[in-house]
Design an enzyme around this catalytic site. Sequence first.
Site, PDB file in Angstrom:
ATOM      1  N   ALA A 345      -3.831   1.360   1.835  1.00 57.09           N
ATOM      2  CA  ALA A 345      -5.240   1.271   1.424  1.00 57.09           C
ATOM      3  C   ALA A 345      -5.586   0.068   0.561  1.00 57.09           C
ATOM      4  O   ALA A 345      -6.750  -0.346   0.502  1.00 57.09           O
ATOM      5  CB  ALA A 345      -5.611   2.537   0.659  1.00 57.09           C
ATOM      6  N   CYS A 464      -5.002  -6.846  11.132  1.00 59.96           N
ATOM      7  CA  CYS A 464      -5.726  -8.129  11.129  1.00 59.96           C
ATOM      8  C   CYS A 464      -4.842  -9.187  11.792  1.00 59.96           C
ATOM      9  O   CYS A 464      -4.591 -10.249  11.234  1.00 59.96           O
ATOM     10  CB  CYS A 464      -6.116  -8.535   9.705  1.00 59.96           C
ATOM     11  SG  CYS A 464      -4.744  -8.594   8.553  1.00 59.96           S
TER      12      CYS A 464
HETATM   13  C1  LIG Z   1      -3.513  -4.854   5.508  1.00 64.68           C
HETATM   14  S1  LIG Z   1      -3.122  -4.389   3.890  1.00 64.68           S
HETATM   15  C2  LIG Z   1      -4.289  -3.117   3.581  1.00 64.68           C
HETATM   16  C3  LIG Z   1      -5.697  -3.589   3.302  1.00 64.68           C
HETATM   17  C4  LIG Z   1      -6.614  -2.447   2.899  1.00 64.68           C
HETATM   18  N1  LIG Z   1      -6.640  -1.403   3.891  1.00 64.68           N
HETATM   19  C5  LIG Z   1      -8.041  -2.882   2.619  1.00 64.68           C
HETATM   20  O1  LIG Z   1      -8.894  -2.718   3.466  1.00 64.68           O
HETATM   21  O2  LIG Z   1      -8.306  -3.394   1.528  1.00 64.68           O
HETATM   22  C6  LIG Z   1      -1.653  -3.481   4.177  1.00 64.68           C
HETATM   23  C7  LIG Z   1      -1.160  -2.651   2.997  1.00 64.68           C
HETATM   24  O3  LIG Z   1      -0.041  -1.896   3.426  1.00 64.68           O
HETATM   25  C8  LIG Z   1       0.736  -1.618   2.292  1.00 64.68           C
HETATM   26  N2  LIG Z   1       2.040  -1.088   2.754  1.00 64.68           N
HETATM   27  C9  LIG Z   1       3.038  -1.769   3.336  1.00 64.68           C
HETATM   28  N3  LIG Z   1       4.047  -0.941   3.627  1.00 64.68           N
HETATM   29  C10 LIG Z   1       3.667   0.310   3.246  1.00 64.68           C
HETATM   30  C11 LIG Z   1       4.289   1.582   3.282  1.00 64.68           C
HETATM   31  N4  LIG Z   1       5.513   1.761   3.802  1.00 64.68           N
HETATM   32  N5  LIG Z   1       3.611   2.628   2.781  1.00 64.68           N
HETATM   33  C12 LIG Z   1       2.380   2.468   2.251  1.00 64.68           C
HETATM   34  N6  LIG Z   1       1.754   1.277   2.179  1.00 64.68           N
HETATM   35  C13 LIG Z   1       2.392   0.205   2.680  1.00 64.68           C
HETATM   36  C14 LIG Z   1       0.758  -2.931   1.563  1.00 64.68           C
HETATM   37  O4  LIG Z   1       1.061  -2.760   0.200  1.00 64.68           O
HETATM   38  C15 LIG Z   1      -0.672  -3.433   1.786  1.00 64.68           C
HETATM   39  O5  LIG Z   1      -1.478  -3.134   0.693  1.00 64.68           O
END
Ligand SMILES: C[S@@+](CC[C@H](N)C(=O)[O-])C[C@H]1O[C@@H](n2cnc3c(N)ncnc32)[C@H](O)[C@@H]1O
Length: 530
Positions: A345, A464
């Site tokens: 998130a 993205c």
């Molecule tokens: C594309 S960004 C999210 C952007 C967000 N949804 C927004 O709209 O602002 C991907 C996110 O996935 C998180 N992430 C990566 N691996 C993860 C995991 N195993 N469990 C939970 N979050 C994870 C990262 O910390 C990052 O914040």
Amino acid sequence: MRRQVWCLSEIDGDALFLPIAIAHWLWPFASAQFDGVLVFGLCRAAGIGFGQCALGGGGQGGAALVLWDCGAVVWCRTLVGHWVFSLQQAFALIYRAGLKGQETLLMADTFSLAPRAAAQDLIAAVLGGRRSLGEVIARAPDSFAALPPEARARAQRLASETFRHAGRADHHLRRALRKAPPEAAMWVLRMAVIEMHVLGAPAHGVINDAVDLTRRAGQPRLDGLVNAVLRQLGEGLDWAAAPVPRLPGWLRGALQNAYGAKVTAAIEAAHLLPAPLDLTLRGPRPEGLDGVALPTGSLRLRDPGQISALPGYDAGQWWVQDAAAALPVRVLGDVTGLRVLDLCAAPGGKTMQLAAQGAQVTALDISDARMVRLRENLLRTGLQAETVIADALEWRPDTPFDAILLDAPCSATGTLRRHPELPLIRMKEDVKALQALQAALLDRVLDPAQGVLRSGGRVVYCTCSLLPSEGSDQIAAALARHSVQVVPPDLPGLPDAWRLPDGCVRTRPDYWAEFGGLDGFFIALLQHRQ
Ligand SMILES: C[S@@+](CC[C@H](N)C(=O)[O-])C[C@H]1O[C@@H](n2cnc3c(N)ncnc32)[C@H](O)[C@@H]1O
């Protein structure tokens, strides 16, 4: 902070100036022991001249000093002349010391060495640590953190535009260089050429500072070369004659396979321009907020300036979110009153959208630091969400959710206009690891045995990314593993060209050229088969 000195050649100048004044004060006592006044004067003047040359004052300045000082030395043979001269030097010294603080501030505000040095450090940190510019700035190097806000913005822009246009800069530099210098000096050259020809900075200041930055980069022997090359490229250069920079081979190949050569070239051309600033509005548009209402509902600002100064910022009436990034929540449909899990998130753009639409949101992310930003965003906008810091692959809810938004971590290749450094730091191997994570996250939410999604619930999967391996291929594989179907979204304002034959949605930076483009996103709405 106020006393911080930015311009090294200024310090060097004063370091020489002080001994001159002392020498003059001591002159009446020392002169008896010197046979030749002229010899002393000439030696001293020549010393200053060479010193100035060596420290960057330039050959002409040094030569002028030699002549001026010879005249002064002859005049100083008279005691009156001597005292007048030393008094003048003392006043000059006090005056210059007083100016130093002001100079510091002035120089940091304008085109000057301080932001350029900070940009140089940002570039080195991005490349050295293979971290995005945003990540580097979050743990800012001292040279950047110490700058006033405007100079910081300038340093960031300079670093970002240097990454964006490095390919074009190389094209021009190759013509002026017989052989490529070490990378540290090459980045100084790229940054300088780009600042002159893309950002419109005056050549004189850029070249002078590039010479200093070459020394700062540990390449003092190359300062002459940098000076000569930049003088040659400073004027009369047809910047746009250089071809549009190409993406790295692995990425270019993947895009050509997916979209063909023509579209790939259009995407590369779109990357030449910085991304516009889009806002997602919480309610009606605040008065005085000037922008273009995009067909999908986002507001695109014309000339944003300082974001926190815009109408409605303090009241949390909007947040910054690219028009493409705002689509996944809209694709999820009406969420009023539903329990929605926003998986992955942070920093919370989609969490805020869901909460603003009346969902009961649980926002989960693995990153503490990014969750701090999500909470700050919720605080500013006054929106509510439960926040969980956990690994999405391990966390289990007490009750399954009505809907899930899975914004999976990805290559971010759809956001290269915003992050032009990514092609230089992302490797093909990184993407493979991300693809495995995306598949595991999809399994987590789609497998009924995991108890995350209630029966009949909806899931939006999005990335993205421009790569089909992080989009349609993931969905095709998930359909083969789970009893789910793709539901083509009913979304007002969505152009038909963005709809894929498999029922998913694809945006690209070359779409909506008339508005200034948008990020590349892949979005799929999934539901269990009944
Ligand atoms: C594309 S960004 C999210 C952007 C967000 N949804 C927004 O709209 O602002 C991907 C996110 O996935 C998180 N992430 C990566 N691996 C993860 C995991 N195993 N469990 C939970 N979050 C994870 C990262 O910390 C990052 O914040």
